[in-house]
Scaffold this motif. Structure first.
Motif, mmCIF file in Angstrom:
data_model
loop_
_atom_site.group_PDB
_atom_site.id
_atom_site.type_symbol
_atom_site.label_atom_id
_atom_site.label_comp_id
_atom_site.label_asym_id
_atom_site.label_seq_id
_atom_site.Cartn_x
_atom_site.Cartn_y
_atom_site.Cartn_z
ATOM 1 N N UNK A 28 0.824 -1.205 0.000
ATOM 2 C CA UNK A 28 0.000 0.000 0.000
ATOM 3 C C UNK A 28 0.862 1.261 0.000
ATOM 4 N N UNK A 29 2.010 1.220 0.671
ATOM 5 C CA UNK A 29 2.907 2.380 0.700
ATOM 6 C C UNK A 29 3.436 2.675 -0.707
ATOM 7 N N UNK A 30 3.979 1.649 -1.375
ATOM 8 C CA UNK A 30 4.525 1.851 -2.715
ATOM 9 C C UNK A 30 3.421 2.225 -3.707
ATOM 10 N N UNK A 31 2.279 1.576 -3.573
ATOM 11 C CA UNK A 31 1.150 1.891 -4.453
ATOM 12 C C UNK A 31 0.758 3.355 -4.317
ATOM 13 N N UNK A 32 0.738 3.861 -3.085
ATOM 14 C CA UNK A 32 0.319 5.246 -2.859
ATOM 15 C C UNK A 32 1.334 6.240 -3.386
ATOM 16 N N UNK A 33 2.636 5.943 -3.238
ATOM 17 C CA UNK A 33 3.658 6.846 -3.777
ATOM 18 C C UNK A 33 3.542 6.948 -5.299
ATOM 19 N N UNK A 85 -0.327 7.107 1.618
ATOM 20 C CA UNK A 85 1.132 6.983 1.592
ATOM 21 C C UNK A 85 1.680 7.170 3.004
ATOM 22 N N UNK A 86 1.143 8.159 3.727
ATOM 23 C CA UNK A 86 1.577 8.393 5.112
ATOM 24 C C UNK A 86 1.231 7.201 5.998
ATOM 25 N N UNK A 92 -0.778 -0.266 -8.696
ATOM 26 C CA UNK A 92 -1.047 1.169 -8.594
ATOM 27 C C UNK A 92 -1.897 1.674 -9.749
ATOM 28 N N UNK A 93 -1.485 1.340 -10.969
ATOM 29 C CA UNK A 93 -2.206 1.807 -12.159
ATOM 30 C C UNK A 93 -3.596 1.195 -12.221
ATOM 31 N N UNK A 94 -3.686 -0.114 -11.956
ATOM 32 C CA UNK A 94 -4.980 -0.801 -12.032
ATOM 33 C C UNK A 94 -5.949 -0.289 -10.983
ATOM 34 N N UNK A 95 -5.434 0.015 -9.782
ATOM 35 C CA UNK A 95 -6.304 0.516 -8.727
ATOM 36 C C UNK A 95 -6.953 1.837 -9.100
#
Length: 279
Positions: free
Chosen positions: A28-33, A177-178, A205-208
């Motif tokens: 979730x962290x990497x996805x949000x960045x 991200x936080x 990330x893109x798919x979400x």
């Protein structure tokens, strides 16, 4: 809706691939960045940066804590139970939304909604087939994810009354991200994605973002009575992915329970649409 189905299904496959190296918090962290870069890029291209406002931050925080919890539970459930079971239980989200709406949105819970909730819950029990003396963790995680998504939907509905979509998406990726940094680093260690999975992280990330954009756009273009049945097509698609890629069994109980959940939700949408037309 075809775009939404492809995106959600891709995210499920990518989520499983990433799980070999990253825990859900790190994902979730990497996805949000990556999401921050995507949202700012698209907002710049389409000229909507001005829509980002530091308003209603308490509501944004509530929405994102709820969504962050639901998404983490969803990714965790993917690794423990068949894909079709996860998606079928995810479809109980409108039922939880219906039950929570009177508390948070002051919407009345009438007899029809209560019956729909009972029927839908019965469908969920057919899908889960829980052994109450020893309930599978994956079942609990998937059910918890649906509740988290329902809470997120309630906050989103409140926010859309005054906030633009770009602002909602911006605070989504920034706050999550936080939250991802805090939860991923609680043990003092954060895994770095290897070259083998970095592409899968990007796909998540893109798919979400693509899935939510497609679903929101579809609801703007067509009635919910048209959109929701299309979304239900995710179940057979994901079920076949589970069979082909992971040799998961395609159980008739999952299909039957999911059909009952869909039937309950669809009848409620029809009734709500008619009520709006009458009023």
């Amino acid at each position: 809706m075809l775009g939404a189905i492809i995106s959600f299904s891709s995210m499920a496959v990518a989520g499983r691939a990433v799980a070999v190296e990253l825990d859900t918090f790190e994902l979730m962290m990497y996805r949000s960045f990556i999401g921050i870069a995507l949202v700012l890029s698209f907002a710049t291209v389409f000229g909507t940066l001005k829509d980002i406002r530091a308003e209603k931050l308490g509501l944004h925080l509530g929405r994102n804590i709820s969504h962050f919890a639901g998404q983490n539970l969803w990714f965790a459930a993917l690794t423990l139970i068949p894909l079709a079971q996860v998606v079928a239980l995810e479809f109980t989200m409108p039922i939880w939304l219906m039950l929570l709406a009177p508390i948070f949105l002051s919407e009345r819970l009438n007899a029809r909604r209560i019956i729909v909730a009972i029927v839908g819950f019965g469908g969920a029990m057919i899908v889960a087939r829980p052994d109450f003396s020893n309930i599978e963790p994956g079942i609990l995680l998937a059910a918890g994810a649906a509740i988290g998504f329902a809470g997120s939907a309630i906050f989103t509905k409140i926010l859309t009354r005054t906030q633009k979509i770009t602002s909602i998406l911006f605070w989504l990726v920034v706050m999550q991200a936080a939250l991802g940094v805090i939860t991923a680093g609680w043990d003092g260690e954060v895994a770095i994605p290897s070259s083998a999975i970095i592409g899968w992280v990007g796909l998540v990330s893109v798919a979400g973002l693509a899935a939510h954009f497609c679903l929101t756009s579809a609801l703007q273009l067509a009635p919910a009575t048209v959109v929701i049945p299309c979304d239900f097509a995710r179940l057979p698609v994901v079920a076949m992915i589970g069979v082909v890629l992971y040799s998961e069994p395609l159980e008739w109980q999952v299909i039957l329970g999911a059909c009952i959940i869909f039937w309950a939700n669809y009848l409620n949408i029809l009734a709500e649409s008619r009520a709006v037309k009458v009023s």
